[in-house]
Design an enzyme around this catalytic site. Sequence first.
Site, mmCIF file in Angstrom:
data_model
loop_
_atom_site.group_PDB
_atom_site.id
_atom_site.type_symbol
_atom_site.label_atom_id
_atom_site.label_comp_id
_atom_site.label_asym_id
_atom_site.label_seq_id
_atom_site.Cartn_x
_atom_site.Cartn_y
_atom_site.Cartn_z
ATOM 1 N N CYS A 142 51.569 -5.031 55.492
ATOM 2 C CA CYS A 142 52.547 -4.057 55.863
ATOM 3 C C CYS A 142 51.831 -2.619 56.583
ATOM 4 O O CYS A 142 52.115 -2.024 57.534
ATOM 5 C CB CYS A 142 53.393 -3.381 54.912
ATOM 6 S SG CYS A 142 54.468 -4.632 53.895
ATOM 7 N N ASN A 143 50.471 -2.653 56.382
ATOM 8 C CA ASN A 143 49.646 -1.491 56.964
ATOM 9 C C ASN A 143 49.141 -1.929 58.347
ATOM 10 O O ASN A 143 48.739 -1.106 59.024
ATOM 11 C CB ASN A 143 48.456 -1.302 55.931
ATOM 12 C CG ASN A 143 47.645 -2.307 55.833
ATOM 13 O OD1 ASN A 143 47.957 -3.094 54.650
ATOM 14 N ND2 ASN A 143 46.482 -2.569 56.379
#
Length: 360
Positions: A142-143
């Site tokens: 997700c980063n």
Amino acid sequence: MTRPDTGNARLTGVGTAVPDTSYGQRELLDLLAVTDPRVRSVFLNSAIERRGLTLPGPAPDGSPVVESQGELLRKHTEQGLVLGRRAIENCLADAGARLSDVRYLCCVTSTGFLTPGFSALLIKELGIDVSCSRLDVVGMGCNAGLNALNAVAGWARSHRGELALLVCVEVCSAAYVLDGTMRSSVVNSLFGDGAAAVAVTAPGDGREDAGGALAPALLRFSSRIIPDAVDAMRYDWDDGHGKFSFWLDPQVPYLVGAHAPGALERLLRGTGLLASDIDHWVVHSGGKKVVDSVRVNLGLTRHDVRHTTGVLRDHGNLSSGSFLFSYRRLASEGRVRPGDLGVLMTMGPGSTIEMALAQW
């Protein structure tokens, strides 16, 4: 803080895309034949109302259809191309650019593995010039959107006046395991399918600005990894199911929140800025507990994270592209003024917190 140097890379357009099919949380519980009250509570208390997902219909007997790993990977590729194409087209329209303008394409995904990657497939699908430089970022989680944006901004600064695209393509329904366990149910209650693209340009010789006053300049990036929590978020092989499976440690929200102030301090170091000087916050829609933990630890208001919670409510966690969905809402809102400062923030496996400082 003074206005940014006109040489900074800027965000000159943004576009998003979600599947044509979406489901409310109660609809999903019925489709997945979930009766366990604990699991139902996870779905219904997630602060999510609807999510776009690509799911097979029920079997003739009404039971959920279990897709093989091969079927999931094919879905990742096929639906990813559909969503990626729409996001790029919407982004270019927003930027006032054409496919023939694209000189660099960076594609991010964590919901499947394919070779060649989305960059090559989208260049063929869209007819982008075959000399377009490209990069695929796979598996960062997700980063990864901000990790990739850092690389794209660097390319733009070294190729002034040329257009770069970052595209996050996440078919989260290609990473689902349906086994009724609480581990899988937490994941299945949270993620949605979607793609987001952003156009990045640094002004070239003779160009005073790239994209106008309301195209934010990317001033700096920072990264903070928490090695002690390397296993807190994982997407790895599950022998029992014969497919990949995502796992989230229940302590992730508190872990990320506790380290958020240190990440922000690193981002703002040497600028003379405080958190209170930031006008706009664009935070990854990681989940209700994650967003609440970040908000409390950074001293933010609910208004500060309104776009983050709105994206979570309407789409769920869209993995690497979530922050661009929030950025698009901010850009469309009409509240940004020249000189405003913003922080972009994503969180993911590593465990990692990524941030960028922007100024309009």
